[in-house]
Design a protein around this motif. Structure first.
Motif, PDB file in Angstrom:
ATOM      1  N   PHE A  76       0.797  -1.048   0.152  1.00 15.93           N
ATOM      2  CA  PHE A  76       0.136  -0.025  -0.219  1.00 15.93           C
ATOM      3  C   PHE A  76       0.869   1.166  -0.094  1.00 15.93           C
ATOM      4  CE2 PHE A  76      -2.761  -3.100   2.112  1.00 15.93           C
ATOM      5  CZ  PHE A  76      -3.861  -3.035   1.105  1.00 15.93           C
ATOM      6  N   ASP A  77       0.366   2.354  -0.651  1.00 12.79           N
ATOM      7  CA  ASP A  77       1.057   3.577  -0.835  1.00 12.79           C
ATOM      8  C   ASP A  77       1.037   4.266   0.611  1.00 12.79           C
ATOM      9  OD1 ASP A  77       1.621   3.150  -3.630  1.00 12.79           O
ATOM     10  OD2 ASP A  77      -0.539   4.193  -3.947  1.00 12.79           O
ATOM     11  N   LYS A 115     -19.378   2.271  -2.014  1.00 14.68           N
ATOM     12  CA  LYS A 115     -18.276   1.350  -1.817  1.00 14.68           C
ATOM     13  C   LYS A 115     -17.731   1.407  -3.621  1.00 14.68           C
ATOM     14  CE  LYS A 115     -18.534  -1.418   1.956  1.00 14.68           C
ATOM     15  NZ  LYS A 115     -18.251  -2.933   2.520  1.00 14.68           N
ATOM     16  N   ARG A 116     -18.311   1.192  -4.383  1.00 17.45           N
ATOM     17  CA  ARG A 116     -18.127   1.124  -5.632  1.00 17.45           C
ATOM     18  C   ARG A 116     -17.249   2.499  -6.149  1.00 17.45           C
ATOM     19  NH1 ARG A 116     -22.783   0.507  -7.975  1.00 17.45           N
ATOM     20  NH2 ARG A 116     -22.722  -1.644  -7.761  1.00 17.45           N
ATOM     21  N   GLU A 117     -17.797   3.654  -5.831  1.00 18.71           N
ATOM     22  CA  GLU A 117     -17.067   4.779  -6.128  1.00 18.71           C
ATOM     23  C   GLU A 117     -15.902   4.923  -5.415  1.00 18.71           C
ATOM     24  OE1 GLU A 117     -20.097   7.845  -4.923  1.00 18.71           O
ATOM     25  OE2 GLU A 117     -21.323   7.418  -6.593  1.00 18.71           O
ATOM     26  N   LEU A 123      -8.450   3.279  -6.989  1.00 18.35           N
ATOM     27  CA  LEU A 123      -7.507   2.612  -7.929  1.00 18.35           C
ATOM     28  C   LEU A 123      -7.093   3.908  -8.674  1.00 18.35           C
ATOM     29  CD1 LEU A 123      -9.528  -0.224  -9.803  1.00 18.35           C
ATOM     30  CD2 LEU A 123      -7.197  -0.106  -8.763  1.00 18.35           C
ATOM     31  N   LYS A 124      -7.758   4.867  -8.977  1.00 17.55           N
ATOM     32  CA  LYS A 124      -7.286   6.065  -9.682  1.00 17.55           C
ATOM     33  C   LYS A 124      -6.133   6.846  -8.807  1.00 17.55           C
ATOM     34  CE  LYS A 124      -8.700  10.477 -11.787  1.00 17.55           C
ATOM     35  NZ  LYS A 124     -10.023  11.161 -12.240  1.00 17.55           N
ATOM     36  N   TRP A 133      -2.334  -4.927  -7.668  1.00 18.17           N
ATOM     37  CA  TRP A 133      -2.649  -5.624  -6.360  1.00 18.17           C
ATOM     38  C   TRP A 133      -4.417  -5.082  -5.781  1.00 18.17           C
ATOM     39  CZ3 TRP A 133       0.291  -8.837  -2.976  1.00 18.17           C
ATOM     40  CH2 TRP A 133       1.473  -8.932  -3.347  1.00 18.17           C
ATOM     41  N   LEU A 134      -4.535  -4.090  -6.197  1.00 20.58           N
ATOM     42  CA  LEU A 134      -6.010  -3.636  -5.918  1.00 20.58           C
ATOM     43  C   LEU A 134      -6.951  -4.424  -6.850  1.00 20.58           C
ATOM     44  CD1 LEU A 134      -5.498   0.153  -5.016  1.00 20.58           C
ATOM     45  CD2 LEU A 134      -5.807  -1.735  -3.300  1.00 20.58           C
TER      46      LEU A 134
END
Length: 159
Positions: A76-77, A115-117, A123-124, A133-134
């Motif tokens: 993770f970042d 959650k979808r948003e 991801l973006k 990974w995501l």
């Protein structure tokens, strides 16, 4: 629009110490590939194939085990990114009924859309090293849901 935000930086070095100073003495020392924000793409991607590290060569007893492995080993970042992923992997409240094909309530639909948003935003905003990974985590999360449904249906059939 059909324009893609891509770019490349080419760095030509002239070898001034060379006795031959012709065009054949020019050589490309480095090719740097950058994303739309000017970040070096090669720095973000591990040298070995990233998908090879994402559990492809592992075998897991259940999709739950694979999901736990992916979340534990994801680079993770930021800690906030990890907590966002942990939140997104939690079931909605109240949980969907896996045994029946009952339509979700408006409240459940609202939670699912949020959650979808958040997944798309995550991801973006993630680095190129974390994105595979995501994507794999979201894919395995779907497999976990299917696996849980099958387990529930088997139990119902056994009763």
């Amino acid at each position: 629009s059909d324009h893609l935000p891509i770019g490349a930086v080419f760095d030509w070095k002239l070898d001034v110490n060379s006795e031959e100073n012709s065009s054949s003495s020019l050589d490309i020392r480095r090719l740097q590939i950058v994303d739309e924000e000017g970040n070096n793409v090669e720095d973000a991607i591990p040298q070995d194939e990233p998908t090879a590290l994402i559990g492809e060569q592992q075998s897991f007893e259940t999709p739950n085990h694979e999901l736990a492995f992916l979340v534990k080993n994801c680079p993770f970042d930021t800690p906030e990114q990890k907590s966002d992923v942990d939140f997104l992997l939690q079931p909605i409240n109240p949980p969907l009924d896996l045994a029946t094909r009952t339509a979700p309530t408006p409240e459940q639909l609202e939670q699912l859309n949020a959650k979808r948003e958040k997944k798309a935003e995550l991801l973006k905003s993630s680095s190129l090293g974390v994105r595979p990974w995501l994507k794999k985590i979201w894919k395995v999360e779907k497999q976990v849901g299917k696996w849980k449904r099958r387990q529930l249906m088997r139990r119902k059939c056994d009763e």
